[in-house]
Design a protein around this motif. Structure first.
Motif, PDB file in Angstrom:
ATOM      1  N   HIS A 123       0.859  -1.199   0.000  1.00  0.00           N
ATOM      2  CA  HIS A 123       0.000   0.000   0.000  1.00  0.00           C
ATOM      3  C   HIS A 123       0.889   1.241   0.000  1.00  0.00           C
ATOM      4  O   HIS A 123       1.349   1.701   1.038  1.00  0.00           O
ATOM      5  N   ASP A 124       1.128   1.796  -1.195  1.00  0.00           N
ATOM      6  CA  ASP A 124       1.984   2.978  -1.299  1.00  0.00           C
ATOM      7  C   ASP A 124       1.237   4.222  -1.756  1.00  0.00           C
ATOM      8  O   ASP A 124       1.825   5.295  -1.867  1.00  0.00           O
ATOM      9  N   ALA A 125      -0.067   4.098  -2.007  1.00  0.00           N
ATOM     10  CA  ALA A 125      -0.822   5.241  -2.527  1.00  0.00           C
ATOM     11  C   ALA A 125      -0.823   6.418  -1.553  1.00  0.00           C
ATOM     12  O   ALA A 125      -0.902   7.576  -1.978  1.00  0.00           O
ATOM     13  N   TRP A 126      -0.732   6.144  -0.252  1.00  0.00           N
ATOM     14  CA  TRP A 126      -0.774   7.223   0.743  1.00  0.00           C
ATOM     15  C   TRP A 126       0.436   8.150   0.640  1.00  0.00           C
ATOM     16  O   TRP A 126       0.414   9.269   1.165  1.00  0.00           O
ATOM     17  N   LEU A 127       1.483   7.711  -0.038  1.00  0.00           N
ATOM     18  CA  LEU A 127       2.684   8.538  -0.177  1.00  0.00           C
ATOM     19  C   LEU A 127       2.630   9.451  -1.391  1.00  0.00           C
ATOM     20  O   LEU A 127       3.523  10.276  -1.583  1.00  0.00           O
ATOM     21  N   TYR A 128       1.591   9.299  -2.230  1.00  0.00           N
ATOM     22  CA  TYR A 128       1.543  10.024  -3.497  1.00  0.00           C
ATOM     23  C   TYR A 128       0.625  11.244  -3.461  1.00  0.00           C
ATOM     24  O   TYR A 128       0.175  11.701  -4.508  1.00  0.00           O
ATOM     25  N   GLY A 129       0.338  11.772  -2.287  1.00  0.00           N
ATOM     26  CA  GLY A 129      -0.526  12.945  -2.203  1.00  0.00           C
ATOM     27  C   GLY A 129       0.121  14.166  -2.832  1.00  0.00           C
ATOM     28  O   GLY A 129       1.307  14.437  -2.659  1.00  0.00           O
ATOM     29  N   ARG A 130      -0.643  14.916  -3.597  1.00  0.00           N
ATOM     30  CA  ARG A 130      -0.119  16.117  -4.267  1.00  0.00           C
ATOM     31  C   ARG A 130       0.361  17.137  -3.229  1.00  0.00           C
ATOM     32  O   ARG A 130      -0.303  17.404  -2.251  1.00  0.00           O
TER      33      ARG A 130
END
Length: 707
Positions: free
Chosen positions: A36-43
């Motif tokens: 789960h790496d999506a949390w690191l891709y916040g603009r």
């Protein structure tokens, strides 16, 4: 009295459950999953460059020097993971097993959870070293340290959440009867872990080790101890720095200003800067002093107020300072550095040593420019003092004592509840159709250049930064990408290369490369088109340039259906003529007009004699509406021009500059306009004062000045 083993087990289980609860409330347990790496891709997040850096590093080939050295990210820079925020302590060993790791893999969530566990564990070890028995006061102190404001606030810089290094160093210092060999072992391990977590953390174990050496001399150990303790830490730091590639940057090649800006305010211990629930303690401070945030919390402040009125406490504190004067010297030094020789209270500057007058000293100290972070060392001492004092003094059998402690804990939790609310991290990694096609094309290039170079944004926020994560598995170098400590000479060489191809009209970039820019910036390369050196494709507001002999990119672009395009020239005078019936705001930034030719000055003078007569490095600003000049001003070289005006009841506030010391800005109806660049920035607004078009004319360059 020694507590039963079952009591101690219950104590530690309860603390562990509280750690899990706090972590879940703030982040959610899902981020512990490596996939789960999506949390690191916040603009806009500082964590986005971290995951992109990890992606480039994990796929980089070995054999480039030290284990931590890699390149391709922020091309042509060569750097080490020790100069980034990806926690080399974990990242470097994992790289060795990269071939067995899944495509989507992150370890920063697990690192963050480990920091929370170790924060509680070493808080407990520190309190045990101070001989505070397991019980209500020790339990409450551990919870308060877990909810420490600067600790909860550091999640944006994940590596800086390792406050347990501070607590562990202090626990080693206060451990009664700890042998010199074991103390040296502890400081060595902590220093090695610090440099492999984040460079800013190395001073904490180093300073405490120095204080421990002095304290042992005071207790009649040999004078050599004074040198051995810090020396062991320094050797550990050097070894970690070498392995992680810190030395891949030459000394002085990475510049970082801001010393005295990112510091602490005298009110920092009782100023919550709006990050807790007790509104009366939301006090003023200077911009940048969030780095020195060290709010003690309402419950702890109440305890301190009660302590300061007790004569017995003041005497006890004085005795403690006499017994541990080496540590208090170190605490005072950390405090002074946290204030960065610029003492402020609220919005008042009380004393400024103006280190900029001493460039060598200023540059040396600027290695750790965010000096406010070193307030953390005295902060944790201030945080634990009330609990240690009352925990030893008050008898826990008294019901009012336990009741008082419960009230303090509830007040502290209620005050800090705002800092542990969910929703801080969001999975908002979304891209446009044009960006998807752009990424597909970029995968076919040998090198990807972006212009403006080394920026996170091109058309939309972080679109260039996202592109680095797509190219990382293919190890395609790209000039985009944020590095906390960039290689200044390498960056300047890249800028010079782009200037050279502009001036020569020759495509001299790497073979098989592409250059991605925007429709506003593409006229910079018009001379390449005039000499038939490039071809261009259009994807929304993106423009992709490549050499005329790059047949592969040409074929792929056709297959993807990316239309061809050409650069359309437009001068500042023509742009003003086209939009003169609208509201126009004009402001300069940096160098203004080195290359204006007489005929172009004559064209501009039709709109304004002041604009037509603008000289190199002068500051200029104007507000034009429906063919009339409403306000205009020009100042001499080296000036900063501030202007306010109201159009149709809409306030306009701007700053034009004639140098690089201060940044220009334009704020219309409370909204700040983006992407101001060197030259003359022109903003066109419709009748509702909504931005309709924006363009920058770099009058420093021949094309913009006279085409």
């Amino acid at each position: 009295m020694k507590q039963p083993a079952s009591y101690r087990w219950l104590y530690y289980i309860l603390i562990g459950l509280i750690v899990i609860l706090v972590f879940h409330l703030k982040f959610g347990l899902a981020i512990l999953l490596p996939s789960h790496d999506a949390w690191l891709y916040g603009r806009g997040s500082d964590m986005l460059p971290d995951i992109c850096t990890w992606q480039y590093y994990r796929y980089s080939p070995l054999g480039q020097g030290a284990l931590g050295v890699f390149n391709g990210y922020g091309y042509p820079q060569v750097t080490g993971v020790g100069n980034t925020n990806i926690v080399p302590l974990i990242g470097m060993p994992l790289k060795l097993f990269n071939r067995w790791l899944p495509e989507h893999f992150q370890y920063l969530g697990l690192f963050l959870f480990t920091c929370y566990l170790l924060q509680a564990w070493f808080a407990d070890r520190l309190l045990a070293a101070l001989q505070l028995p397991v019980g209500y006061w020790r339990f409450t102190a551990v919870v308060v340290i877990l909810l420490a404001a600067p600790f909860l606030d550091r999640f944006a810089h994940l590596a800086l959440c390792a406050h347990w290094l501070i607590l562990a160093a202090l626990a080693t210092y206060f451990s009664v009867g700890l042998s010199q060999a074991r103390a040296l072992r502890n400081y060595s391990i902590l220093s090695f872990a610090a440099i492999l977590t984040h460079p800013y953390l190395i001073l904490f174990p180093l300073l405490v080790a120095f204080a421990d050496g002095l304290q042992r001399i005071r207790k009649n150990e040999k004078w050599i101890t004074l040198f051995v303790f810090p020396l062991v830490s320094i050797v550990s730091i050097w070894l970690g720095a070498f392995l992680s590639g810190v030395f891949s940057l030459a000394m002085g090649s990475s510049s970082a200003g801001g010393l005295g800006v990112y510091n602490s305010n005298l009110n920092t211990f009782w100023n919550n800067i709006g990050k807790s629930n007790f509104a009366p303690l939301d006090l003023p401070a200077f911009e940048g002093q969030y780095e020195g945030y060290a709010y003690l919390g309402l419950g702890v402040l109440i305890l301190w107020v009660t302590l300061l009125f007790q004569k017995t406490f003041r005497k006890a504190l004085l005795r403690t300072m006499q017994q541990h004067w080496p540590l208090f010297i170190v605490l005072f030094a950390a405090l002074i550095y946290a204030y960065a020789f610029n003492i402020t209270f609220n919005k008042l500057e009380l004393l400024n040593f103006h280190l900029e007058r001493y460039p060598r000293l200023n540059n040396m100290l600027s290695i750790f420019r965010s000096s406010g972070r070193y307030i953390w060392l005295p902060y944790y001492i201030l945080l634990i003092i009330p609990f240690v004092y009352y925990g030893h003094k008050l008898k826990l059998q008294r019901k009012w004592s336990a009741g008082l402690l419960l009230c303090i804990l509830l007040i502290q939790i209620a005050d800090m509840a705002k800092a542990i609310q969910r929703g801080i991290i969001q999975d908002n990694y979304t891209v446009s159709k044009e960006w998807t096609l752009l990424a597909t094309l970029a995968k076919e290039a040998k090198v990807v250049y972006t212009y403006p170079v080394f920026q996170r944004d091109l058309v939309t926020p972080d679109d260039a930064q996202y592109l680095t994560s797509i190219l990382a598995p293919l190890q395609i170098p790209i000039t985009a990408g944020h590095l906390p400590r960039p290689d200044a000479p390498a960056r300047q060489n890249m800028v010079d290369t782009l200037s050279q191809i502009h001036e020569s009209g020759q495509w001299s970039l790497a073979k098989g490369s592409i250059l991605i820019t925007t429709k506003e910036k593409v006229p910079y390369f018009i001379d390449l088109q005039a000499r038939h050196a490039i071809k261009m494709r259009r994807l929304g507001d993106y423009r992709i340039l490549y050499s005329v002999d790059n047949q592969h990119i040409d074929n792929v672009s056709d297959r993807l259906g990316i239309p061809r395009d050409s650069i359309q020239a437009i001068s500042l005078a023509a742009f003003l003529e086209e939009h003169k019936a609208h509201t126009i705001v004009i402001l300069s930034a940096d160098e203004a007009s080195r290359s204006l030719k007489p005929y172009m000055r004559a064209e501009l003078s039709r709109f304004s004699p002041l604009l037509g007569n603008i000289q190199d490095w002068e500051a200029y600003a104007a507000v034009w509406s429906h063919g009339k000049m409403l306000q205009e001003q020009k100042l001499a070289k080296g000036s900063t021009l501030d202007m306010k005006y109201t159009v149709a009841n809409v306030p306009i506030k701007l700053r034009a500059t004639s140098g690089i010391e201060q940044a220009p800005y334009l704020i219309v109806n409370g909204s700040e306009m983006q992407h101001l660049s060197r030259g003359v920035n022109v903003f066109v607004f419709n009748d509702s004062l909504q931005l309709a078009r924006q363009m920058t004319f770099d009058l420093y360059e021949t094309y913009y000045a006279n085409r």
